[in-house]
Design a protein around this motif. Sequence first.
Motif, PDB file in Angstrom:
ATOM      1  N   PRO A 143       0.721  -1.311  -0.272  1.00 45.76           N
ATOM      2  CA  PRO A 143      -0.075  -0.524   0.191  1.00 45.76           C
ATOM      3  C   PRO A 143       0.917   0.931  -0.093  1.00 45.76           C
ATOM      4  CG  PRO A 143       0.138  -1.094   1.901  1.00 45.76           C
ATOM      5  CD  PRO A 143       0.630  -1.809   1.044  1.00 45.76           C
ATOM      6  N   LEU A 144      -0.490   2.431  -0.558  1.00 44.60           N
ATOM      7  CA  LEU A 144       1.060   3.126  -0.496  1.00 44.60           C
ATOM      8  C   LEU A 144       0.690   4.264   0.876  1.00 44.60           C
ATOM      9  CD1 LEU A 144       2.478   6.060  -1.986  1.00 44.60           C
ATOM     10  CD2 LEU A 144      -0.152   6.758  -1.945  1.00 44.60           C
ATOM     11  N   ASP A 145      -0.119   4.165   1.944  1.00 44.10           N
ATOM     12  CA  ASP A 145       0.011   4.933   3.009  1.00 44.10           C
ATOM     13  C   ASP A 145      -1.414   3.979   3.416  1.00 44.10           C
ATOM     14  OD1 ASP A 145       0.680   6.218   5.191  1.00 44.10           O
ATOM     15  OD2 ASP A 145      -0.210   7.852   4.107  1.00 44.10           O
ATOM     16  N   TYR A 146      -1.424   3.458   4.795  1.00 47.97           N
ATOM     17  CA  TYR A 146      -2.410   3.202   6.239  1.00 47.97           C
ATOM     18  C   TYR A 146      -2.405   4.538   6.955  1.00 47.97           C
ATOM     19  CZ  TYR A 146      -3.404  -0.778   8.372  1.00 47.97           C
ATOM     20  OH  TYR A 146      -4.611  -2.698   8.717  1.00 47.97           O
ATOM     21  N   ASP A 171      -1.767  11.774  -0.055  1.00 51.91           N
ATOM     22  CA  ASP A 171      -1.337  11.011  -0.532  1.00 51.91           C
ATOM     23  C   ASP A 171      -2.007  11.047  -2.088  1.00 51.91           C
ATOM     24  OD1 ASP A 171      -0.934   8.949   1.405  1.00 51.91           O
ATOM     25  OD2 ASP A 171      -2.666   8.807   2.373  1.00 51.91           O
ATOM     26  N   ILE A 172      -2.564  11.782  -2.280  1.00 50.83           N
ATOM     27  CA  ILE A 172      -3.155  12.547  -3.818  1.00 50.83           C
ATOM     28  C   ILE A 172      -2.042  13.345  -4.237  1.00 50.83           C
ATOM     29  CG2 ILE A 172      -4.610  14.379  -5.079  1.00 50.83           C
ATOM     30  CD1 ILE A 172      -7.208  13.196  -2.661  1.00 50.83           C
ATOM     31  N   ASN A 173      -1.521  13.798  -3.262  1.00 52.08           N
ATOM     32  CA  ASN A 173      -0.753  14.775  -4.385  1.00 52.08           C
ATOM     33  C   ASN A 173       0.604  13.307  -4.624  1.00 52.08           C
ATOM     34  OD1 ASN A 173      -1.643  17.652  -4.536  1.00 52.08           O
ATOM     35  ND2 ASN A 173      -1.035  17.710  -1.901  1.00 52.08           N
ATOM     36  N   LEU A 174       1.372  12.474  -3.403  1.00 48.77           N
ATOM     37  CA  LEU A 174       2.163  11.550  -3.891  1.00 48.77           C
ATOM     38  C   LEU A 174       1.641  10.965  -5.509  1.00 48.77           C
ATOM     39  CD1 LEU A 174       4.921  10.831  -3.383  1.00 48.77           C
ATOM     40  CD2 LEU A 174       3.993   8.965  -1.250  1.00 48.77           C
ATOM     41  N   ALA A 175       0.654  10.680  -5.346  1.00 44.77           N
ATOM     42  CA  ALA A 175      -0.132   8.961  -6.202  1.00 44.77           C
ATOM     43  C   ALA A 175       0.187  10.344  -7.434  1.00 44.77           C
ATOM     44  CB  ALA A 175      -1.341   9.027  -5.695  1.00 44.77           C
ATOM     45  N   ARG A 176      -0.330  11.245  -7.493  1.00 45.25           N
ATOM     46  CA  ARG A 176      -0.121  11.737  -8.856  1.00 45.25           C
ATOM     47  C   ARG A 176       1.161  12.345  -9.074  1.00 45.25           C
ATOM     48  NH1 ARG A 176       0.348  16.800 -10.280  1.00 45.25           N
ATOM     49  NH2 ARG A 176      -0.636  18.034 -12.032  1.00 45.25           N
ATOM     50  N   ALA A 177       2.208  12.774  -8.184  1.00 42.82           N
ATOM     51  CA  ALA A 177       2.884  13.142  -8.676  1.00 42.82           C
ATOM     52  C   ALA A 177       4.441  11.827  -8.941  1.00 42.82           C
ATOM     53  CB  ALA A 177       4.335  13.601  -7.276  1.00 42.82           C
ATOM     54  N   GLN A 178       4.072  10.422  -8.647  1.00 39.99           N
ATOM     55  CA  GLN A 178       4.004   9.003  -9.516  1.00 39.99           C
ATOM     56  C   GLN A 178       3.950   8.878 -10.783  1.00 39.99           C
ATOM     57  OE1 GLN A 178       3.574   6.983  -6.169  1.00 39.99           O
ATOM     58  NE2 GLN A 178       5.674   7.642  -4.230  1.00 39.99           N
ATOM     59  N   TYR A 179       2.336   9.223 -10.546  1.00 38.46           N
ATOM     60  CA  TYR A 179       1.655   8.829 -11.969  1.00 38.46           C
ATOM     61  C   TYR A 179       2.720  10.161 -13.458  1.00 38.46           C
ATOM     62  CZ  TYR A 179      -2.139   9.136 -15.604  1.00 38.46           C
ATOM     63  OH  TYR A 179      -2.388   8.699 -16.245  1.00 38.46           O
ATOM     64  N   VAL A 180       2.931  11.328 -12.745  1.00 36.25           N
ATOM     65  CA  VAL A 180       3.165  12.370 -14.041  1.00 36.25           C
ATOM     66  C   VAL A 180       4.699  12.049 -13.789  1.00 36.25           C
ATOM     67  CG1 VAL A 180       3.359  14.720 -13.500  1.00 36.25           C
ATOM     68  CG2 VAL A 180       1.441  14.032 -13.372  1.00 36.25           C
ATOM     69  N   GLU A 181       5.530  11.451 -13.352  1.00 39.56           N
ATOM     70  CA  GLU A 181       6.762  11.230 -13.373  1.00 39.56           C
ATOM     71  C   GLU A 181       6.760  10.214 -14.112  1.00 39.56           C
ATOM     72  OE1 GLU A 181      10.941  12.015 -12.723  1.00 39.56           O
ATOM     73  OE2 GLU A 181       8.731  13.154 -12.291  1.00 39.56           O
ATOM     74  N   ALA A 182       5.906   9.060 -14.295  1.00 38.92           N
ATOM     75  CA  ALA A 182       5.875   8.077 -14.846  1.00 38.92           C
ATOM     76  C   ALA A 182       6.165   7.738 -16.215  1.00 38.92           C
ATOM     77  CB  ALA A 182       5.007   6.368 -14.402  1.00 38.92           C
ATOM     78  N   LEU A 183       4.820   9.006 -16.296  1.00 42.49           N
ATOM     79  CA  LEU A 183       4.265   9.554 -17.947  1.00 42.49           C
ATOM     80  C   LEU A 183       5.691  10.230 -18.754  1.00 42.49           C
ATOM     81  CD1 LEU A 183       0.536   9.610 -17.332  1.00 42.49           C
ATOM     82  CD2 LEU A 183       1.307   7.943 -18.855  1.00 42.49           C
ATOM     83  N   GLU A 189      -8.427  16.037  11.217  1.00 38.98           N
ATOM     84  CA  GLU A 189      -7.304  17.668  10.154  1.00 38.98           C
ATOM     85  C   GLU A 189      -6.572  16.243  10.302  1.00 38.98           C
ATOM     86  OE1 GLU A 189      -6.873  20.769   8.544  1.00 38.98           O
ATOM     87  OE2 GLU A 189      -8.521  19.797   9.963  1.00 38.98           O
ATOM     88  N   ASN A 190      -5.882  15.452  10.981  1.00 43.83           N
ATOM     89  CA  ASN A 190      -4.610  14.879  10.797  1.00 43.83           C
ATOM     90  C   ASN A 190      -5.163  13.307   9.385  1.00 43.83           C
ATOM     91  OD1 ASN A 190      -3.348  12.159  11.104  1.00 43.83           O
ATOM     92  ND2 ASN A 190      -2.110  12.897  11.698  1.00 43.83           N
ATOM     93  N   ILE A 191      -6.827  13.112   9.793  1.00 39.13           N
ATOM     94  CA  ILE A 191      -7.047  11.892   8.658  1.00 39.13           C
ATOM     95  C   ILE A 191      -6.887  12.534   6.733  1.00 39.13           C
ATOM     96  CG2 ILE A 191      -8.458  10.905   7.649  1.00 39.13           C
ATOM     97  CD1 ILE A 191      -9.255   9.694  10.361  1.00 39.13           C
ATOM     98  N   LYS A 192      -7.393  14.388   7.094  1.00 42.72           N
ATOM     99  CA  LYS A 192      -7.036  15.011   6.000  1.00 42.72           C
ATOM    100  C   LYS A 192      -6.851  15.421   5.501  1.00 42.72           C
ATOM    101  CE  LYS A 192      -8.726  19.950   4.783  1.00 42.72           C
ATOM    102  NZ  LYS A 192      -9.336  20.842   5.056  1.00 42.72           N
ATOM    103  N   SER A 193      -4.903  15.582   6.597  1.00 46.30           N
ATOM    104  CA  SER A 193      -3.414  16.119   5.526  1.00 46.30           C
ATOM    105  C   SER A 193      -3.416  14.813   4.856  1.00 46.30           C
ATOM    106  CB  SER A 193      -3.289  16.304   7.019  1.00 46.30           C
ATOM    107  OG  SER A 193      -1.681  16.624   6.736  1.00 46.30           O
ATOM    108  N   LYS A 194      -3.285  13.575   5.791  1.00 44.55           N
ATOM    109  CA  LYS A 194      -2.910  12.134   5.569  1.00 44.55           C
ATOM    110  C   LYS A 194      -2.985  11.767   3.412  1.00 44.55           C
ATOM    111  CE  LYS A 194      -1.011   9.245   6.764  1.00 44.55           C
ATOM    112  NZ  LYS A 194       1.200   9.237   6.912  1.00 44.55           N
ATOM    113  N   ILE A 195      -4.938  12.296   3.634  1.00 46.28           N
ATOM    114  CA  ILE A 195      -5.182  12.266   2.147  1.00 46.28           C
ATOM    115  C   ILE A 195      -4.901  13.448   1.210  1.00 46.28           C
ATOM    116  CG2 ILE A 195      -8.081  12.249   1.354  1.00 46.28           C
ATOM    117  CD1 ILE A 195      -9.389  11.495   3.901  1.00 46.28           C
ATOM    118  N   ILE A 196      -5.030  13.954   1.494  1.00 45.77           N
ATOM    119  CA  ILE A 196      -4.509  15.278   0.410  1.00 45.77           C
ATOM    120  C   ILE A 196      -3.101  14.647   0.093  1.00 45.77           C
ATOM    121  CG2 ILE A 196      -3.694  17.470   0.597  1.00 45.77           C
ATOM    122  CD1 ILE A 196      -6.538  18.161   2.757  1.00 45.77           C
TER     123      ILE A 196
END
Length: 249
Positions: free
Chosen positions: A105-108, A125-137, A116-123
Amino acid sequence: MFSIYLLEDNLEQQAYYMKVIKNTIMINDYAMKLVCATNDVEKLESSILDQEQGLFFLDMEIGSQTDAGLKLASKIRQKRPFAQIVFITTHDELAFLTLERKIAPLDYILKDKTLENIKSKIIEDINLARAQYVEALYHQQKLFGYRIGSRYFSVPMNELVMLYTVKERPGSVTVIAKNRQAEFPGNLNNLEEKYPNLFRCDKSYLVNLDHVRSFDAQARQLQFNQGLVCKVSFRKARDLTKLLKKHVS
């Protein structure tokens, strides 16, 4: 379009997570979409689009099944090895099973943390997933294709410099490449989805960062090797700075 999925059987929590995901997409103007948010494992599984990539936020426990999300994650990983999976759960004791089943998994995210902590983690993870996707493409060698009338043309992606539109010619896109410039019927929104390796620096420009010579962050202006320049919107300047730092490192 990068797809996001959410599995959560607590409807109040589901609504909160949905709001965080949608706001993150909207604020950052990401080419992402929350495809499905549900408490039904089968419904989420049937909604998965035929794409290699995707971000899945999965609750481990659905109803009386403490490992429902884990089982779904195993299926996702088998069919889509490049998907990003995040567990949101109260069952931290099941974390070792994600290793045992090679889910990676990317995160747990633990639900006993503050909202607020959960919100921060979701944001995050979205930023990290997008960055990895863009980097690969970004490093994939592709052809850019367009049509003028009944004739089809293609340009090697490493030769393409930019695509842009002007208000005076709505419905038309200009492509600039090494030794080529042409205008064809098109829409930048559609092209952004089709060629996510290009960077949308402004509502009127899609650019190939391989041809960038410099970026003036104060003036928010990109300069290219061919002497071309284009503006960068305030909202995109931060993303561009991060990408350029990675690109030159």
